[in-house]
Motif scaffolding. Structure first.
Motif, mmCIF file in Angstrom:
data_model
loop_
_atom_site.group_PDB
_atom_site.id
_atom_site.type_symbol
_atom_site.label_atom_id
_atom_site.label_comp_id
_atom_site.label_asym_id
_atom_site.label_seq_id
_atom_site.Cartn_x
_atom_site.Cartn_y
_atom_site.Cartn_z
ATOM 1 N N VAL A 95 26.128 -58.720 31.635
ATOM 2 C CA VAL A 95 25.311 -59.186 32.886
ATOM 3 C C VAL A 95 24.688 -58.130 33.799
ATOM 4 O O VAL A 95 25.105 -56.912 33.483
ATOM 5 N N ASP A 96 23.742 -58.344 34.649
ATOM 6 C CA ASP A 96 23.197 -57.247 35.235
ATOM 7 C C ASP A 96 23.865 -57.304 36.732
ATOM 8 O O ASP A 96 24.982 -57.945 36.848
ATOM 9 N N TRP A 97 23.392 -56.102 37.371
ATOM 10 C CA TRP A 97 24.282 -55.892 38.613
ATOM 11 C C TRP A 97 24.151 -57.082 39.686
ATOM 12 O O TRP A 97 25.277 -57.260 40.302
ATOM 13 N N ALA A 98 22.882 -57.935 39.709
ATOM 14 C CA ALA A 98 23.194 -58.939 40.739
ATOM 15 C C ALA A 98 23.960 -59.997 40.418
ATOM 16 O O ALA A 98 24.348 -60.627 41.381
ATOM 17 N N THR A 99 24.180 -60.131 39.001
ATOM 18 C CA THR A 99 25.077 -61.401 38.784
ATOM 19 C C THR A 99 26.431 -60.929 38.399
ATOM 20 O O THR A 99 27.299 -61.633 37.948
ATOM 21 N N SER A 100 26.786 -59.548 38.749
ATOM 22 C CA SER A 100 28.170 -59.097 38.311
ATOM 23 C C SER A 100 29.270 -59.381 39.594
ATOM 24 O O SER A 100 28.771 -60.112 40.596
ATOM 25 N N GLY A 101 30.264 -58.841 39.639
ATOM 26 C CA GLY A 101 31.108 -58.832 40.784
ATOM 27 C C GLY A 101 30.905 -57.641 41.804
ATOM 28 O O GLY A 101 31.753 -57.497 42.864
ATOM 29 N N CYS A 102 29.744 -56.935 41.526
ATOM 30 C CA CYS A 102 29.584 -56.052 42.541
ATOM 31 C C CYS A 102 29.247 -56.527 44.054
ATOM 32 O O CYS A 102 28.669 -57.577 44.074
ATOM 33 N N VAL A 103 29.811 -56.021 45.050
ATOM 34 C CA VAL A 103 29.665 -56.568 46.330
ATOM 35 C C VAL A 103 28.592 -55.855 47.087
ATOM 36 O O VAL A 103 28.486 -55.659 48.452
ATOM 37 N N SER A 104 27.958 -54.923 46.649
ATOM 38 C CA SER A 104 26.781 -53.748 47.332
ATOM 39 C C SER A 104 27.519 -53.000 48.371
ATOM 40 O O SER A 104 26.785 -52.618 49.178
ATOM 41 N N CYS A 105 28.696 -52.534 48.472
ATOM 42 C CA CYS A 105 29.165 -51.899 49.320
ATOM 43 C C CYS A 105 28.611 -50.156 49.332
ATOM 44 O O CYS A 105 28.345 -49.698 50.312
ATOM 45 N N GLY A 106 27.825 -49.863 47.985
ATOM 46 C CA GLY A 106 27.439 -48.632 48.090
ATOM 47 C C GLY A 106 28.281 -47.448 48.070
ATOM 48 O O GLY A 106 27.622 -46.371 47.896
ATOM 49 N N GLN A 107 29.713 -47.550 47.800
ATOM 50 C CA GLN A 107 30.488 -46.453 47.774
ATOM 51 C C GLN A 107 30.188 -45.612 46.422
ATOM 52 O O GLN A 107 30.081 -44.437 46.181
ATOM 53 N N CYS A 108 29.606 -46.369 45.429
ATOM 54 C CA CYS A 108 29.296 -45.851 44.138
ATOM 55 C C CYS A 108 27.864 -44.805 44.318
ATOM 56 O O CYS A 108 27.912 -43.833 43.585
ATOM 57 N N SER A 109 27.096 -45.266 45.238
ATOM 58 C CA SER A 109 26.001 -44.390 45.506
ATOM 59 C C SER A 109 26.020 -43.093 46.356
ATOM 60 O O SER A 109 25.578 -42.207 45.805
ATOM 61 N N VAL B 28 32.132 -60.086 52.794
ATOM 62 C CA VAL B 28 31.756 -61.406 52.728
ATOM 63 C C VAL B 28 31.646 -61.613 51.161
ATOM 64 O O VAL B 28 32.071 -62.683 50.690
ATOM 65 N N ARG B 29 30.657 -60.732 50.673
ATOM 66 C CA ARG B 29 30.378 -60.847 49.233
ATOM 67 C C ARG B 29 31.898 -60.695 48.078
ATOM 68 O O ARG B 29 31.875 -61.595 47.357
ATOM 69 N N PHE B 30 32.702 -59.945 48.750
ATOM 70 C CA PHE B 30 34.072 -59.833 47.968
ATOM 71 C C PHE B 30 34.564 -60.896 47.884
ATOM 72 O O PHE B 30 35.424 -61.373 47.044
ATOM 73 N N LEU B 31 34.781 -61.529 48.904
ATOM 74 C CA LEU B 31 35.603 -62.927 49.160
ATOM 75 C C LEU B 31 34.875 -63.909 48.490
ATOM 76 O O LEU B 31 35.533 -64.738 47.801
ATOM 77 N N GLU B 32 33.623 -64.126 48.657
ATOM 78 C CA GLU B 32 32.792 -65.099 47.858
ATOM 79 C C GLU B 32 33.046 -64.888 46.249
ATOM 80 O O GLU B 32 33.244 -65.955 45.695
ATOM 81 N N ARG B 33 32.885 -63.932 45.821
ATOM 82 C CA ARG B 33 33.104 -63.589 44.407
ATOM 83 C C ARG B 33 34.419 -63.464 43.826
ATOM 84 O O ARG B 33 34.653 -63.713 42.615
ATOM 85 N N HIS B 34 35.263 -62.800 44.503
ATOM 86 C CA HIS B 34 36.732 -62.587 44.048
ATOM 87 C C HIS B 34 37.753 -63.524 44.454
ATOM 88 O O HIS B 34 38.814 -63.667 43.695
ATOM 89 N N PHE B 35 37.734 -63.993 45.595
ATOM 90 C CA PHE B 35 38.574 -64.917 46.346
ATOM 91 C C PHE B 35 37.926 -66.069 46.975
ATOM 92 O O PHE B 35 37.988 -66.286 48.215
ATOM 93 N N PRO B 36 37.216 -67.209 46.053
ATOM 94 C CA PRO B 36 36.438 -68.063 46.543
ATOM 95 C C PRO B 36 37.190 -68.940 47.387
ATOM 96 O O PRO B 36 36.789 -69.722 48.602
ATOM 97 N N ALA C 33 29.577 -69.734 51.413
ATOM 98 C CA ALA C 33 30.080 -70.663 50.169
ATOM 99 C C ALA C 33 30.662 -70.050 49.047
ATOM 100 O O ALA C 33 30.119 -68.837 48.718
ATOM 101 N N PRO C 34 31.717 -70.416 48.499
ATOM 102 C CA PRO C 34 32.097 -69.650 47.304
ATOM 103 C C PRO C 34 31.406 -69.534 46.239
ATOM 104 O O PRO C 34 30.401 -70.688 45.913
ATOM 105 N N VAL C 35 31.315 -68.454 45.546
ATOM 106 C CA VAL C 35 30.343 -68.384 44.307
ATOM 107 C C VAL C 35 31.043 -68.843 43.067
ATOM 108 O O VAL C 35 32.344 -68.576 42.832
ATOM 109 N N ASP C 36 30.332 -69.657 42.275
ATOM 110 C CA ASP C 36 30.783 -70.424 40.858
ATOM 111 C C ASP C 36 30.373 -69.034 40.005
ATOM 112 O O ASP C 36 29.265 -69.180 39.523
ATOM 113 N N LEU C 37 31.432 -68.355 39.685
ATOM 114 C CA LEU C 37 30.907 -67.314 38.785
ATOM 115 C C LEU C 37 30.503 -67.644 37.373
ATOM 116 O O LEU C 37 29.689 -66.970 36.970
#
Length: 606
Positions: free
Chosen positions: A202-216, A333-341, A595-599
């Protein structure tokens, strides 16, 4: 949860207990160091800054980049200092001819597979690989290889990844998995096609990435960067039909000066190097670039507290959907939506300060300023890459147009000012524009972990008791542990509050079920809060990040008002436009839904 905190405190005490000191010799000089310590850290602390592109402080060394090679007496091999432990009697050479030649060879091999476009790279001038090549005199390529035919991934609204610039140091992977516990990326494929990527293709947009940017922040090259929106801002400023306004987040005012080489440049740095408030110079610089007006995101932080504290008290009164999770951090918020919906209903419905101020600027400010709302373009300057993702959320749009049209990180702001030839250090400070430029001390501390909780507790206490609490009343929520908790008495109301710094602590809180022990939980995705956000200046050691937080606390101390409802501008906006906290108008402009994300569905779409 208290047992968890006590266990952490015990482990920290054990870790800090003095180790046996031994003597080693480095380049002929005797050095005292703890037995078993990491040799690379000992060398760097002793004035011998051995280079590394893969090591992350506090984590076991993996020796992936091979740049920290040193020579040990009596051993014909060269050793990676990051994966070598100190022992009594070691004799270390950090710059023998053999070591220096080995490092130059490693750099040549890394550059052999690296694009020859340093002049055009976003990270040019802030690239660790480039810096080391200059330091070791690597002026030409001795090796050539065919570049890996791997396309870049720009699907994320916040981050961009170019695998051809990736040196496979694994810093980003380790930060994502070991520091943030998100585990959105890893090494995939083999050989020349190996790259960092999300799993399952999958690409970054549809992954479990939450865009926190710590990787950058961790990436030593231009492989992982924030999505660059500088050209979009220039385009907006050059459009005569647009009225371009800016907002500046709290944490930016204590970090932006670092881009010009100093912790403070307003002439009044605090004690112990605490950064001064650089916002006045930034306002002047933005006006010089052509911005119509510059507003303070701290005003919206006060607005957030007005709404969120009332929401907390209402939930306490009704005893429903507790605990209340803060919603100021979009990566959380993204973390919760994608990992703990299943936990999404616990989120506050409040928008973040960025979202609130952008809504006010698009719907209320034009009425005050006599402008056409369609002309107004909002640019926000944030310490955070996840704010770019937040701005793209459809629920934060009006008439199909994002209310926050463009988000610049602190780093992007620095690049833009350099393009304009503006040095804000030389400019006289200007105040933020009215009526959205006033704020209290409660708003300033939003940028540090614990600040949202402290500000909300101050306001809730005032509402319940009718009294202004003393300033130090809720400072127990401050600190640097990843999980902290306090219990606050407010008249006949007792509020149990937890503060979580970093997503690893958030995952532990949720997976253990310990979140049920609290009424109110603040979570900041980045360790330490926005002062160490994914869009902040790179190469910041913990001590500098702590000084940034101290700078925000100093701003709080200097403000005459430190509870959000004391802000005269907040009082006016409720009187003239919003009615009261929690009103129908306030909900329409200042709140949102998550809204919870349906992975499974997301993966199918990807």
């Amino acid at each position: 949860m208290q047992n968890e905190l006590k266990r952490n405190a015990t482990l920290q005490t054990q870790a800090e207990s003095p180790a046996e000191m031994v003597t080693i010799r480095v380049n002929g000089l005797p050095i005292q160091a703890p037995q078993g310590a990491n040799l690379l850290e000992v060398l760097q602390a002793s004035g011998f800054p051995v280079p590394s592109l893969c090591y992350l402080k506090g984590m076991p060394g993996i020796g992936a980049c091979r740049l920290c090679l040193v020579e040990l007496a009596g051993d014909h091999r060269l050793h990676a200092a990051c994966s070598t432990q100190v022992r009594e009697g070691m004799e270390v050479s950090t710059h023998s001819p053999r070591v220096m030649e080995a490092r130059r060879t490693v750099l040549q091999l890394l550059l052999a597979g690296h694009p020859n476009d340093c002049l055009f790279c976003q990270r040019s001038g802030d690239c660790d690989l480039q810096t080391l090549a200059v330091q070791y005199g690597v002026r030409h390529r001795d090796y050539e290889t065919v570049l890996r035919p791997l396309p870049p991934d720009r699907s994320s609204p916040a981050l961009a990844y170019d695998p051809q610039k990736c040196i496979l140091c694994q810093r980003c992977v380790r930060v994502c998995s070991e520091v943030q516990a998100v585990e959105a990326i890893g090494l995939v494929r083999r050989g020349m096609r190996m790259q960092v990527a999300p799993p399952l293709g999958v690409d970054w947009a549809t992954s479990g990435c939450v865009s926190c940017g710590q990787c950058s922040l961790a990436c030593p090259t231009g492989a992982l960067t924030e999505k660059d929106d500088v050209s979009r801002v220039w385009e907006a400023l050059q459009d005569p039909d647009r009225v371009v306004v800016a907002q500046i987040a709290p944490a930016v005012r204590v970090s932006a000066a670092e881009l010009w080489g100093g912790p403070a440049t307003n002439g009044t740095p605090g004690p112990n190097g605490v950064p001064g408030d650089f916002s006045g110079q930034l306002v002047s610089a933005l006006k010089a670039m052509g911005f119509h007006a510059v507003f303070d995101t701290q005003f919206a932080a006060d607005l957030t507290i007005m709404e969120e504290s009332r929401e907390l008290l209402q939930r306490l009164q009704r005893g429903e959907r507790l605990p209340l999770f803060t919603s100021c951090c979009p990566a959380w918020v993204r973390f919760l939506e994608r990992h703990f919906p299943d936990q999404v209903p616990h989120l506050s419905s409040c928008r973040s300060p960025q979202g609130m101020l952008s809504s006010v600027l698009r719907h209320i400010y034009p009425q005050v300023a006599g402008l056409d709302p369609e002309q107004v373009t909002v640019v926000s300057i944030m310490p955070c890459t996840a704010k770019k993702d937040e701005a793209s959320r459809p629920e934060l749009s009006s008439d199909g147009r994002p209310e926050t049209e463009i988000v610049l990180t602190t780093r992007e702001l620095g690049r833009m000012l350099r393009q304009a030839g503006i040095d804000p250090r030389a400019l006289p400070p200007q105040p933020f524009d009215d009526p959205l430029g006033e704020s209290t001390g409660a708003a300033a501390i939003f940028g540090a972990s614990g600040g949202v909780a402290e500000a909300a507790l101050r306001e809730a206490y005032s509402v319940v008791t009718g009294q202004i609490p003393p300033r130090p009343a809720f400072q127990a929520v401050r600190g640097w542990d990843d999980l902290r908790s306090v219990e606050i008495e407010m008249g006949n109301v007792t509020v149990r509050c937890a503060v979580v710094s970093g997503l690893k602590g958030a995952r532990r809180l949720l997976e253990t079920g310990a979140y049920r022990n609290y009424h109110f939980i603040e979570v900041m995705a980045c360790p330490g809060g926005c002062v160490d956000g994914g869009g902040q200046p790179r190469h910041a050691p913990l001590a500098r990040i702590q000084r940034r937080a101290a700078g925000l606390h100093a701003i709080d101390d200097e403000k005459p008002h430190y509870v959000s409802h004391q802000n005269p501008a907040i009082q006016r906006i409720y009187q003239e436009f919003l009615g009261e906290p929690g009103s129908a108008v306030a909900h329409r402009l200042l709140h949102t839904t998550y809204a919870p994300v349906d992975l499974d569905q997301l993966l199918a779409q990807g």
